[in-house]
Scaffold this active site. Structure first.
Site, PDB file in Angstrom:
ATOM      1  N   TRP A  43      -1.449 -27.905  -8.786  1.00 60.69           N
ATOM      2  CA  TRP A  43      -2.119 -28.858  -7.896  1.00 60.69           C
ATOM      3  C   TRP A  43      -3.620 -28.663  -7.760  1.00 60.69           C
ATOM      4  O   TRP A  43      -4.264 -29.396  -7.020  1.00 60.69           O
ATOM      5  CB  TRP A  43      -1.482 -28.818  -6.498  1.00 60.69           C
ATOM      6  CG  TRP A  43      -1.241 -27.433  -5.944  1.00 60.69           C
ATOM      7  CD1 TRP A  43      -0.045 -26.776  -5.889  1.00 60.69           C
ATOM      8  CD2 TRP A  43      -2.203 -26.529  -5.365  1.00 60.69           C
ATOM      9  NE1 TRP A  43      -0.204 -25.530  -5.321  1.00 60.69           N
ATOM     10  CE2 TRP A  43      -1.519 -25.350  -4.985  1.00 60.69           C
ATOM     11  CE3 TRP A  43      -3.582 -26.603  -5.119  1.00 60.69           C
ATOM     12  CZ2 TRP A  43      -2.156 -24.262  -4.391  1.00 60.69           C
ATOM     13  CZ3 TRP A  43      -4.217 -25.513  -4.538  1.00 60.69           C
ATOM     14  CH2 TRP A  43      -3.504 -24.369  -4.182  1.00 60.69           C
ATOM     15  N   ASN A  44      -4.201 -27.669  -8.425  1.00 60.21           N
ATOM     16  CA  ASN A  44      -5.626 -27.422  -8.164  1.00 60.21           C
ATOM     17  C   ASN A  44      -6.553 -28.324  -8.972  1.00 60.21           C
ATOM     18  O   ASN A  44      -7.579 -28.768  -8.475  1.00 60.21           O
ATOM     19  CB  ASN A  44      -5.965 -25.937  -8.348  1.00 60.21           C
ATOM     20  CG  ASN A  44      -5.623 -25.425  -9.707  1.00 60.21           C
ATOM     21  OD1 ASN A  44      -4.826 -26.022 -10.441  1.00 60.21           O
ATOM     22  ND2 ASN A  44      -6.222 -24.312 -10.088  1.00 60.21           N
TER      23      ASN A  44
ATOM     24  N   GLU B 252       0.123 -20.420 -18.593  1.00 63.32           N
ATOM     25  CA  GLU B 252      -1.197 -20.132 -18.001  1.00 63.32           C
ATOM     26  C   GLU B 252      -0.942 -19.829 -16.540  1.00 63.32           C
ATOM     27  O   GLU B 252      -0.641 -20.737 -15.758  1.00 63.32           O
ATOM     28  CB  GLU B 252      -2.117 -21.350 -18.139  1.00 63.32           C
ATOM     29  CG  GLU B 252      -2.561 -21.631 -19.563  1.00 63.32           C
ATOM     30  CD  GLU B 252      -3.562 -20.622 -20.099  1.00 63.32           C
ATOM     31  OE1 GLU B 252      -3.956 -19.698 -19.351  1.00 63.32           O
ATOM     32  OE2 GLU B 252      -3.938 -20.752 -21.271  1.00 63.32           O
TER      33      GLU B 252
ATOM     34  N   CYS C 187      -7.694 -20.683 -10.995  1.00 59.71           N
ATOM     35  CA  CYS C 187      -7.007 -19.502 -11.521  1.00 59.71           C
ATOM     36  C   CYS C 187      -7.992 -18.417 -11.884  1.00 59.71           C
ATOM     37  O   CYS C 187      -7.743 -17.237 -11.652  1.00 59.71           O
ATOM     38  CB  CYS C 187      -6.160 -19.898 -12.717  1.00 59.71           C
ATOM     39  SG  CYS C 187      -7.073 -20.839 -13.932  1.00 59.71           S
TER      40      CYS C 187
ATOM     41  N   GLU D  60      -4.849 -21.672 -24.208  1.00 60.31           N
ATOM     42  CA  GLU D  60      -5.167 -23.089 -24.298  1.00 60.31           C
ATOM     43  C   GLU D  60      -6.609 -23.208 -24.769  1.00 60.31           C
ATOM     44  O   GLU D  60      -7.376 -22.259 -24.691  1.00 60.31           O
ATOM     45  CB  GLU D  60      -4.998 -23.769 -22.930  1.00 60.31           C
ATOM     46  CG  GLU D  60      -3.531 -23.793 -22.494  1.00 60.31           C
ATOM     47  CD  GLU D  60      -3.254 -24.704 -21.315  1.00 60.31           C
ATOM     48  OE1 GLU D  60      -3.901 -24.542 -20.272  1.00 60.31           O
ATOM     49  OE2 GLU D  60      -2.371 -25.574 -21.441  1.00 60.31           O
TER      50      GLU D  60
END
Ligand code: NAD
Length: 468
Positions: free
Chosen positions: A143-144, A240, A274, A448
């Site tokens: 959700w960030n 991730e 993160c 990624e």
């Protein structure tokens, strides 16, 4: 706002159920998202599987489509950004930048050169290493940064020739639903399907027989569940996960000069990144100056509804996260830490929390040992660089970290000893589409971004042609 629909096989699909999405700045429901049933998930997976042969066959068409997606995101960044603000909380300008940033990722992959790799070319054989798509990809996002982190998956997955079923977080499903609606005319039916629902929908996806790859961004706890669910079918996984990034300041740093950049890297998106700075290690001699400089930054920060002009930091995204940050800060303060700025929630109704700088934090405080993922930063004192490196590495997280000093070579030497996927020098949070991003230890599996991130959406095939 009008109810949005899921995108399955290029068509609008209402949910068999619906759930409310809360605007974190008001604490009230701002819109509804469809709740997909198992049958609707099956339909999305089957549509993705049907679309696969046509999509993987034409690389030129894929590149053109990805560029069209990028153009759409650039053109509609502000409009879609408003929806990101509504459900996520970040200020409008940052939300628009997130959407345009998603466009940057699509453009990067649309134009990424994939050189032919010949590993033998002689009288005995022509041997090539070729990247083939894995198949249907299940993409699960947090959700960030709902749209940016979706783009990190969609752009490379689609370029590689895969088709995708995307499931956003139940806290921020609206912007992904809008993305699905917007791309119905841009991508062939079934190439991108967007389904929404609660956490159980994610679990259904990871145990579903169709996808060959799970690309997941989220917490360590859920990442473990994803890996376990993928194992029986040997689905490929990229994870991730969380981070607890340390920033180490060296003794030749100028506190006044670095405080602004450090604060920016710790409190970006209200600390809900993160790879934000989550702990700062400062030599004894500079400790008070650094704490004071960071506290001044925190006191000057303008917190409020992201829809309001001039606001720099919105609310924490959701109630559980808001309560968790409050608990970690209260526990540190009860254990003897000092709030040099902030220290608790701000008056509601939204989930607003004062940007908090914690000094003299006791050993074993969870705000240091765990990922706080919010607007509270512990500043820790150290005596020797050896000790600072050992404490920075003394965690099972290993996403990223940074070392700050006037002598960049010395700082780089120390940064190289950090056990993490990205080691920055005199910066932090410098992310880019061409730069692979992933975590050591519990922070993830695979990477990624960059060509390396694309490789994660491929199977490697050797084509060996005998000669003579
Ligand atoms: P989360 O793990 O709670 O949820 C992430 C996603 O997984 C959501 O879509 C959720 O619905 C889904 N999900 C929940 N249970 C599931 C299950 N059993 N199977 C499959 N899917 C399931 O994480 P969050 O709270 O949304 O996000 C915050 C976390 O994400 C933080 O730890 C943060 O560090 C991490 N994060 C990591 C990166 C990175 O690139 N490393 C980027 C952003 C956020």
């Amino acid at each position: 706002m009008a109810d949005l629909t899921m995108t399955i096989d290029g068509r609008a699909v209402a949910g068999d159920a619906a759930f409310g999405v809360v605007n974190p700045a008001t604490g009230r429901v701002a819109g509804h998202a469809p709740g997909a049933s198992r049958a609707q998930l099956d339909a999305a997976m089957e549509a993705a599987a049907r679309a696969l042969p046509g999509w993987r066959a034409d690389e030129d068409a894929r590149r053109k489509a990805l560029l069209a997606v990028a153009d759409l995101l650039f053109a509609r960044a502000e409009e879609i950004g408003r929806i990101v603000t509504l459900e996520q909380g970040k200020p409008l300008g940052e939300a628009a930048l997130e959407v345009a940033g998603a466009g940057v990722w699509f453009k990067y992959y649309a134009e990424l050169d994939l050189p032919r790799e010949i590993i033998q070319d002689d009288e005995r054989a022509l041997v090539e290493v070729v990247r083939r798509p894995v198949g249907v990809v299940a993409a699960i996002t947090p959700w960030n940064y709902p749209l940016l982190l979706a783009a990190w998956k969609l752009a490379p997955a689609l370029l590689a020739g895969n088709t995708v079923v995307l499931k956003p977080s139940p806290y921020t499903p609206l912007s992904s639903l809008v993305l699905g609606e917007a791309l119905r005319d841009v991508l062939p039916p079934g190439v991108l399907n967007v389904v929404t629902g609660g956490d159980e929908l994610g679990a259904w996806m990871t145990s579903h027989p169709v996808p060959r790859k799970i690309s997941f961004t989220g917490s360590v706890a859920t990442g473990r569940r994803v890996a376990a669910a993928a194992a029986p079918d040997l689905k490929r996984v990229t994870l991730e996960l969380g981070g607890n990034d340390a920033a180490i300041l060296l003794d030749d740093v100028d506190p006044a000069a670095v405080a602004g950049r450090l604060f920016g890297a710790a409190f970006a998106n209200n600390g809900q990144v993160c790879s934000a700075v989550k702990r700062v290690y400062v030599p004894d001699a500079l400790y008070d100056d650094v704490v004071d400089a960071l506290a001044a930054q925190a006191r000057a920060a303008r917190v409020g509804d992201g829809m309001t002009e001039g606001v720099q930091y919105g609310p924490v995204n959701n109630r559980p996260q808001f309560e968790r940050v409050g608990e970690l800060v209260a526990e540190a303060l009860a254990g003897g830490a000092r709030a040099a700025a902030g220290g608790g929630p701000l008056p509601g109704p939204g989930y607003f929390f004062a940007p908090t700088i914690l000094a003299d934090v006791p050993d074993g405080a969870r705000v240091v040992d765990e990922e706080q993922f919010g607007p509270a930063l512990p500043v820790l004192r150290y005596r020797t660089v050896e000790e600072a490196v050992a404490r920075a590495n003394g965690t099972l997280f290993g996403l990223s970290g940074s070392v700050w000093g006037a002598d960049a070579d010395r700082a780089a030497g120390i940064a190289g000893r950090l056990e993490c996927g990205t080691a920055w020098v005199n910066t932090h949070l410098a992310l880019a589409p061409h730069q692979p991003f992933g975590g050591f230890k519990w922070s993830g599996l695979g990477v990624e971004n960059g060509p390396h991130g694309l490789h994660g959406f491929t199977e490697l095939q050797v084509v060996h042609r005998a000669r003579g």
